[in-house]
Scaffold this motif. Structure first.
Motif, PDB file in Angstrom:
ATOM      1  N   UNK A   1     -10.136  45.114 -19.567  1.00 52.54           N
ATOM      2  CA  UNK A   1      -9.358  45.647 -20.690  1.00 52.54           C
ATOM      3  C   UNK A   1      -8.020  46.228 -20.255  1.00 52.54           C
ATOM      4  N   UNK A   2      -7.985  46.885 -19.092  1.00 50.73           N
ATOM      5  CA  UNK A   2      -6.724  47.476 -18.638  1.00 50.73           C
ATOM      6  C   UNK A   2      -6.794  47.733 -17.139  1.00 50.73           C
ATOM      7  N   UNK A   3      -5.610  47.890 -16.545  1.00 50.96           N
ATOM      8  CA  UNK A   3      -5.474  48.216 -15.124  1.00 50.96           C
ATOM      9  C   UNK A   3      -4.437  49.324 -14.982  1.00 50.96           C
ATOM     10  N   UNK A   4      -4.428  50.031 -13.848  1.00 48.51           N
ATOM     11  CA  UNK A   4      -3.470  51.124 -13.666  1.00 48.51           C
ATOM     12  C   UNK A   4      -2.022  50.685 -13.875  1.00 48.51           C
ATOM     13  N   UNK A   5      -1.236  51.565 -14.463  1.00 49.16           N
ATOM     14  CA  UNK A   5       0.201  51.373 -14.695  1.00 49.16           C
ATOM     15  C   UNK A   5       0.502  50.156 -15.575  1.00 49.16           C
ATOM     16  N   UNK A   6      -0.497  49.681 -16.306  1.00 46.99           N
ATOM     17  CA  UNK A   6      -0.290  48.518 -17.171  1.00 46.99           C
ATOM     18  C   UNK A   6      -0.188  47.209 -16.414  1.00 46.99           C
ATOM     19  N   UNK A   7      -0.600  47.209 -15.144  1.00 43.51           N
ATOM     20  CA  UNK A   7      -0.499  45.997 -14.317  1.00 43.51           C
ATOM     21  C   UNK A   7      -1.361  44.879 -14.887  1.00 43.51           C
ATOM     22  N   UNK A   8      -0.921  43.626 -14.731  1.00 42.85           N
ATOM     23  CA  UNK A   8      -1.733  42.513 -15.200  1.00 42.85           C
ATOM     24  C   UNK A   8      -2.798  42.069 -14.203  1.00 42.85           C
ATOM     25  N   UNK A   9      -2.635  42.447 -12.925  1.00 40.42           N
ATOM     26  CA  UNK A   9      -3.544  41.981 -11.877  1.00 40.42           C
ATOM     27  C   UNK A   9      -3.750  43.093 -10.845  1.00 40.42           C
ATOM     28  N   UNK A  10      -4.952  43.143 -10.286  1.00 36.68           N
ATOM     29  CA  UNK A  10      -5.258  44.007  -9.145  1.00 36.68           C
ATOM     30  C   UNK A  10      -6.179  43.222  -8.226  1.00 36.68           C
ATOM     31  N   UNK A  11      -5.944  43.318  -6.917  1.00 36.11           N
ATOM     32  CA  UNK A  11      -6.747  42.571  -5.949  1.00 36.11           C
ATOM     33  C   UNK A  11      -7.169  43.487  -4.819  1.00 36.11           C
ATOM     34  N   UNK A  12      -8.442  43.369  -4.430  1.00 35.37           N
ATOM     35  CA  UNK A  12      -8.988  44.074  -3.267  1.00 35.37           C
ATOM     36  C   UNK A  12      -9.689  43.059  -2.383  1.00 35.37           C
ATOM     37  N   UNK A  13      -9.935  43.416  -1.118  1.00 40.46           N
ATOM     38  CA  UNK A  13     -10.586  42.460  -0.225  1.00 40.46           C
ATOM     39  C   UNK A  13     -11.248  43.160   0.940  1.00 40.46           C
ATOM     40  N   UNK A  14     -12.230  42.462   1.531  1.00 41.23           N
ATOM     41  CA  UNK A  14     -12.910  42.922   2.724  1.00 41.23           C
ATOM     42  C   UNK A  14     -12.785  41.839   3.797  1.00 41.23           C
ATOM     43  N   UNK A  15     -12.389  42.254   4.996  1.00 43.46           N
ATOM     44  CA  UNK A  15     -12.173  41.368   6.130  1.00 43.46           C
ATOM     45  C   UNK A  15     -13.163  41.695   7.245  1.00 43.46           C
ATOM     46  N   UNK A  16     -13.603  40.663   7.967  1.00 42.00           N
ATOM     47  CA  UNK A  16     -14.400  40.851   9.182  1.00 42.00           C
ATOM     48  C   UNK A  16     -13.447  40.814  10.365  1.00 42.00           C
ATOM     49  N   UNK A  17     -13.557  41.808  11.243  1.00 40.92           N
ATOM     50  CA  UNK A  17     -12.648  41.927  12.368  1.00 40.92           C
ATOM     51  C   UNK A  17     -13.361  41.771  13.704  1.00 40.92           C
ATOM     52  N   UNK A  18     -12.634  41.265  14.701  1.00 37.47           N
ATOM     53  CA  UNK A  18     -13.090  41.343  16.081  1.00 37.47           C
ATOM     54  C   UNK A  18     -12.905  42.789  16.536  1.00 37.47           C
ATOM     55  N   UNK A  19     -13.627  43.178  17.547  1.00 36.36           N
ATOM     56  CA  UNK A  19     -13.547  44.553  18.051  1.00 36.36           C
ATOM     57  C   UNK A  19     -12.194  44.895  18.596  1.00 36.36           C
TER      58      UNK A  19
END
Length: 151
Positions: A133-151
């Motif tokens: 229905x809505x996102x912060x600041x009226x933004x049309x898109x928000x993206x998050x992600x999780x990455x696997x890392x080497x040590x």
């Protein structure tokens, strides 16, 4: 990373958010980046719901800007060493949608395509693409992600 530049992405300088969360966490080799908005210099570039106020094409550009901001935090977390990324575990994409708009995945595809282009096989990921229905600041898109890392 040369592929980031080749994709036309300019990584923004990391600026700590003025809210009660951190931009990323690192736990047991998993790097989770908080949701990123289509901001440039701290200001929204795109505002409104898709597709009424923001076209699908503009929302895809917003998704690419969200991804650039997200990769800026990845760079900060790995001290610029993108070779530490073994893979992308999951991408979450949220699209502020007008009622009846069912193409959130089409919008988030713009970010997924960039990740696959930049990271090749390491860029393949599980994904969530939702209309909201809505996102912060009226933004049309928000993206998050999780990455696997080497040590």
């Amino acid at each position: 990373m040369d592929r980031i530049q080749a994709a036309g992405i300019v990584l923004p300088a990391a600026a700590m958010p003025k809210a009660l969360y951190v931009p990323y966490t690192l736990h047991r080799g998993l790097l989770t980046i908080s949701g990123q908005l289509p901001l440039q210099d701290g200001k929204p570039v795109f505002v409104g719901k898709v597709p009424g106020a923001v076209s699908v094409e503009a929302a895809q550009a917003a998704a690419r800007l969200c991804l650039a901001n997200l990769l800026g935090w990845v760079a900060a977390a790995v001290d610029g060493d993108f070779e530490r990324i073994r893979g992308i575990v999951r991408v979450g994409g949220y699209v502020a949608a007008d009622p009846g708009f069912n193409d959130a995945p089409l919008v988030i595809n713009a970010a997924s395509e960039l990740l696959n282009r930049i990271f090749a096989e390491r860029g393949r990921h599980a994904r969530l693409a939702l209309g909201v229905a809505s996102l912060p600041f009226g933004a049309p898109v928000e993206i998050e992600a999780t990455f696997a890392l080497d040590a």
